[in-house]
Design a protein around this motif. Structure first.
Motif, PDB file in Angstrom:
ATOM      1  N   ASP A  51       8.642   1.218   3.657  1.00 18.39           N
ATOM      2  CA  ASP A  51       8.382   0.404   2.533  1.00 18.39           C
ATOM      3  C   ASP A  51       6.676   0.002   2.637  1.00 18.39           C
ATOM      4  O   ASP A  51       6.284  -1.177   3.193  1.00 18.39           O
ATOM      5  CB  ASP A  51       9.258  -0.743   2.858  1.00 18.39           C
ATOM      6  CG  ASP A  51       9.247  -1.928   1.817  1.00 18.39           C
ATOM      7  OD1 ASP A  51       8.249  -1.631   0.788  1.00 18.39           O
ATOM      8  OD2 ASP A  51       9.763  -2.911   1.979  1.00 18.39           O
ATOM      9  N   LEU A  52       5.999   0.656   2.106  1.00 13.97           N
ATOM     10  CA  LEU A  52       4.392   0.416   2.290  1.00 13.97           C
ATOM     11  C   LEU A  52       3.751   0.556   0.929  1.00 13.97           C
ATOM     12  O   LEU A  52       4.486   1.438   0.151  1.00 13.97           O
ATOM     13  CB  LEU A  52       3.813   1.551   3.206  1.00 13.97           C
ATOM     14  CG  LEU A  52       3.449   1.079   4.634  1.00 13.97           C
ATOM     15  CD1 LEU A  52       4.526   0.881   5.397  1.00 13.97           C
ATOM     16  CD2 LEU A  52       2.408   2.129   5.094  1.00 13.97           C
ATOM     17  N   LYS A  53       2.896  -0.415   0.575  1.00 13.69           N
ATOM     18  CA  LYS A  53       2.110  -0.193  -0.470  1.00 13.69           C
ATOM     19  C   LYS A  53       1.550   1.065  -0.638  1.00 13.69           C
ATOM     20  O   LYS A  53       1.143   1.823   0.383  1.00 13.69           O
ATOM     21  CB  LYS A  53       1.018  -1.349  -0.519  1.00 13.69           C
ATOM     22  CG  LYS A  53       1.546  -2.611  -0.873  1.00 13.69           C
ATOM     23  CD  LYS A  53       0.642  -3.874  -0.890  1.00 13.69           C
ATOM     24  CE  LYS A  53       1.186  -5.018  -1.074  1.00 13.69           C
ATOM     25  NZ  LYS A  53       0.081  -6.204  -1.313  1.00 13.69           N
ATOM     26  N   PRO A  54       1.195   1.771  -2.079  1.00 10.86           N
ATOM     27  CA  PRO A  54       1.708   1.126  -3.045  1.00 10.86           C
ATOM     28  C   PRO A  54       3.270   1.212  -3.519  1.00 10.86           C
ATOM     29  O   PRO A  54       3.463   0.673  -4.548  1.00 10.86           O
ATOM     30  CB  PRO A  54       0.728   1.997  -4.012  1.00 10.86           C
ATOM     31  CG  PRO A  54       0.537   3.196  -3.647  1.00 10.86           C
ATOM     32  CD  PRO A  54       0.533   2.864  -2.032  1.00 10.86           C
ATOM     33  N   SER A  55       4.185   2.217  -2.944  1.00 10.25           N
ATOM     34  CA  SER A  55       5.327   2.453  -3.420  1.00 10.25           C
ATOM     35  C   SER A  55       6.227   1.114  -2.877  1.00 10.25           C
ATOM     36  O   SER A  55       7.267   0.828  -3.501  1.00 10.25           O
ATOM     37  CB  SER A  55       5.875   3.600  -2.787  1.00 10.25           C
ATOM     38  OG  SER A  55       5.515   4.750  -3.339  1.00 10.25           O
ATOM     39  N   GLY A  56       5.749   0.220  -1.952  1.00 15.10           N
ATOM     40  CA  GLY A  56       6.516  -0.818  -1.340  1.00 15.10           C
ATOM     41  C   GLY A  56       5.589  -2.053  -0.940  1.00 15.10           C
ATOM     42  O   GLY A  56       4.813  -2.134  -2.014  1.00 15.10           O
TER      43      GLY A  56
END
Length: 598
Positions: free
Chosen positions: A331-336
Motif C-alpha cells: 500500500d504505497l503511493k502511487p498505487s496506495g
C-alpha cells in the motif's frame, strides 16, 4: 542472524568460466588480475604494486582479496548524497572480513539533471560500469546506486563483466510536511503541480510545498522506479536480505552497507558471479514482485535489459498471465497511500516475500550463498502492520501492470492498471494527436485546442530513437482548460515512458515506436481509439486500407546523428520489448525465456 552466523557461500562450479578480457588470467586474483602485458608478467605486477604503494599500502594489505566499490556520488545527484558514508561503511565491512576495499568513480545519472533524458545515458553508464570492472583488478565489486537508471545500469554492466557483484542502494529520502499534510517526492510533486495548473492553489503555496517535497538526500519516497529497482534487486538475490527499504539517512542503511562489504568478500572467495544469481528463476521472482508492489512501468524495461545481458528473454504474454494471478499487496503511493519509510518499518522485502512465498522460486541462489527460501526461513517473524497486505486482502486484486496489444501496438504496450482510473480502463474516444514533445509543449495549453475530457491524448516520437532516449513524457499534462474545469485524468497513449511516481490511465511503451514506422505514426486527430484493459486491447479504429494509404504518404525517416554517443545510440538501440539496450550488448542467443507457464 549476524553475517558471521551465515553458512559459507558455496564454491564456484567447475563449469564457471572467467569472462574477463584484456589479457586477464582466469586463475589470477587480487592485484594480479588484468595485468598490462609488457611481455614480462612479473614486471607488470612489480610496477603495479610500486604505484599503489604510493598511496601508503603495505604488502600485507595488498595480499588481501580486492573488493572494488563503485562510487557514484555527485553534487548533481542528491539521490546519491549519502554515497560518502556508504563507501566508508562498505570499506569497514570489507576490512572486517579480511579484504582490501578500493573505491572508484563511474558516471552518475540523475533524473532531473540529465539531458536529453536519463534513459539516454543508462546504457552509457552500464558500459562505463562494465569496462571499469573489467579494466581494474578486483575479486568482487560492490555497486552503489539509487536513482532510477543507476541500479539497472550497474546490474547490466556487472552481468556482462562476470565478476562477483553485489548491489547496495542509497535508500529512499524522508517525507516532509506541508500545512499539516505529509508529502514526499514525487507522486505529491505531480499532485500539487496538477492543482497549480488547475489554478486550485497559487504561486505562494506551490513555492512553499516545493521546499517540503524532498526532505533529505535519497531516492523518491514512493514506489517509483528507484524504489522499484531496489525491491527487484533484493527479489533477484543480488542484494543482502532486507537491503532494499532502509531510508538513506538511517543507521539501518549504514548497517546494510557494512554487511554488504562483508558479504562481498565471501562472494569473492567463492567466485559467486552474477550469472549464478541472475537466472531465469530469479528474474521470474523479480517479475512477481514488480506486480505485487504496484511497481514502476519502467521496471519491466530495466528487467528486460538486465535479463538480455545474460541471454534471458522476457515474454510479455507470460508476464500478463502472471499479472492475473498476482495481486498488489504493498500500500504505497502511487498505487496506495504510504511511503517507503513505512514499508521499511513494516518489515520491508522479507515481509513481502513471505506473503508471496507460494508463488516464488525458493531455490534461487542469493548473494549470501543461501537460497531465497533459506533466507526467508531466517528472516524475522511477522508482526501486525498495515502496509504489506496478505494475498487474501490485497489493495488491488491483480498485478500492477497489464500488457496490451492490438493494431496500434503489435509489439505490445503497458498500462499501470493499479494506478489508473477504473472508469477509463474500458474507453473509446477521439484521438487528439501531438506529433512530438515540442508540438505538445506548444499546443497543450492553447485555449483553441480542440479537446474534450473524453478524448484520448496521443503523443508520438518519444520512444527510444524518437526523443531520443524514451523520456518520461508519457505522463502528458491535462490541458489547462480541462484542468480548470476539474478534469483529473484522461486516457493518454504514447511510445514513451512515465515516472514510476505518476498515476493515471496512461498507456506506455507502444511498440514499435512511431519514429521507426510503428502504427502509432499513422494516427491522426479525430481517429477513434479503443482501450480495453479487460480484453488487453489497444485498437486504432481505422481500416487497414486507410492505414496502408497513410503509410505510403509518409515514408519513414529514422532519426540520425553524425557523431559521438548519439550516433551510437540511434544506430543500435532496441525497442522497449528488448529493454532499450544496445543490440551489441545483449548476450548472443537465448538460454531461457521467462516467465514460464506454471
Amino acid at each position: 542472524m549476524s553475517s558471521s552466523d551465515r553458512p559459507p557461500v558455496p564454491p564456484a562450479s567447475s563449469q564457471d568460466s572467467s569472462q574477463e578480457s584484456g589479457g586477464s588470467q582466469p586463475s589470477a586474483e587480487g592485484l594480479a588480475k588484468g595485468l598490462t602485458n609488457y611481455g614480462d608478467t612479473g614486471f607488470s605486477l612489480f610496477l603495479r604494486k610500486a604505484f599503489i604503494k604510493g598511496a601508503g599500502y603495505t604488502d600485507d594489505a595488498l595480499s588481501r582479496p580486492v573488493i572494488g566499490i563503485v562510487n557514484t556520488g555527485s553534487s548533481y545527484n542528491p539521490c546519491h548524497g549519502n554515497a560518502p558514508q556508504l563507501v566508508e561503511a562498505v570499506k569497514r565491512g570489507v576490512m572486517l572480513a579480511g579484504g582490501l576495499p578500493v573505491d572508484f568513480p563511474t558516471i552518475s545519472v540523475h533524473e532531473s539533471f540529465s539531458a536529453p533524458t536519463s534513459m539516454y545515458l543508462r546504457n552509457l553508464m552500464s558500459m562505463d560500469t562494465e569496462e571499469m570492472i573489467r579494466a581494474q583488478p578486483m575479486d568482487a565489486v560492490v555497486l552503489i546506486g539509487g536513482c532510477d537508471k543507476t541500479v539497472p545500469a550497474q546490474l547490466m554492466g556487472a552481468a556482462s563483466a562476470g565478476v562477483p557483484a553485489i548491489q547496495l542502494v542509497t535508500g529512499s529520502m524522508l517525507t516532509g510536511a506541508h500545512r499539516g499534510e505529509r508529502v514526499g517526492a514525487c507522486t505529491d510533486c505531480r499532485r500539487y503541480w496538477g492543482r497549480f495548473r488547475a489554478e486550485e492553489i497559487d504561486g505562494t503555496e506551490i513555492a512553499d510545498v516545493n521546499n517540503q517535497l524532498v526532505a533529505s538526500v535519497g531516492t523518491c519516497s514512493v514506489m517509483g522506479t528507484a524504489s522499484t529497482m531496489a525491491c527487484l534487486a533484493e527479489a533477484m538475490g543480488i542484494m543482502v536480505s532486507g537491503g532494499a527499504s532502509a531510508p538513506a539517512v538511517t543507521a539501518d542503511r549504514i548497517r546494510v552497507a557494512e554487511r554488504t562489504g562483508t558479504t562481498a568478500v565471501a562472494m569473492a572467495a567463492a567466485r559467486l558471479t552474477p550469472d549464478r544469481i541472475l537466472t531465469g528463476k530469479s528474474i521470474e521472482n523479480a517479475l512477481r514482485v514488480l506486480l505485487a508492489i504496484g511497481g514502476s512501468t519502467n521496471g519491466i524495461v530495466h528487467l528486460t535489459a538486465i535479463a538480455g545481458r545474460l541471454g534471458i528473454d522476457i515474454d510479455l504474454a507470460g508476464l500478463d498471465r502472471m499479472s492475473r494471478e498476482t495481486p498488489v499487496l504493498v500500500d504505497l503511493k502511487p498505487s496506495g497511500q504510504h511511503y517507503m519509510e513505512d514499508f521499511h518499518k513494516a518489515g520491508g522485502m522479507p515481509a513481502l516475500l513471505r506473503e508471496l512465498r507460494p508463488l516464488l522460486h525458493l531455490d534461487a541462489l542469493t548473494v549470501s550463498g543461501r537460497t531465497l527460501g533459506e533466507e526467508l526461513d531466517a528472516a524475522p517473524p511477522p508482526f501486525a502492520q498495515e502496509v504489506i497486505r496478505s494475498r487474501a486482502e490485497p489493495i488491488y486484486p491483480a498485478g500492477g501492470l497489464a500488457v496490451l496489444r492490438g493494431n496500434l501496438a503489435p509489439g505490445g504496450a503497458i498500462i499501470k492498471q493499479s494506478a489508473a482510473n477504473p472508469a477509463l480502463m474500458e474507453h473509446e474516444g477521439r484521438a487528439v494527436v501531438f506529433e512530438d514533445a515540442e508540438d505538445m509543449a506548444h499546443r497543450i495549453d492553447d485555449e483553441a485546442l480542440d479537446v474534450k475530457a473524453d478524448d484520448i491524448l496521443v503523443l508520438k516520437r518519444i520512444g527510444p530513437t524518437g526523443a531520443p532516449g524514451m523520456p518520461e513524457a508519457g505522463y502528458m499534462p491535462i490541458p489547462k482548460k480541462l484542468a480548470r474545469a476539474g478534469v483529473k485524468d484522461m486516457v493518454r497513449v504514447s511510445d514513451g515512458r512515465m515516472s514510476g511516481t505518476a498515476a493515471g490511465t496512461i498507456v506506455l511503451h507502444v511498440t514499435p515506436e512511431a519514429a521507426i514506422g510503428g502504427p502509432l505514426a499513422l494516427v491522426r486527430s479525430g481517429d477513434r481509439i479503443r482501450l480495453s484493459v479487460a480484453r488487453r486491447e489497444l485498437a486504432l479504429l481505422v481500416d487497414d486500407a486507410e492505414l496502408a494509404r497513410r503509410a505510403a504518404e509518409q515514408p519513414v525517416v529514422r532519426p540520425r546523428a553524425e557523431r559521438g554517443y548519439r550516433k551510437l545510440f540511434l544506430e543500435t538501440v532496441t525497442q522497449a520489448d528488448q529493454g532499450v539496450d544496445f543490440d551489441f550488448l545483449r548476450a548472443g542467443g537465448t538460454v531461457d525465456t521467462v516467465p514460464r507457464e506454471r
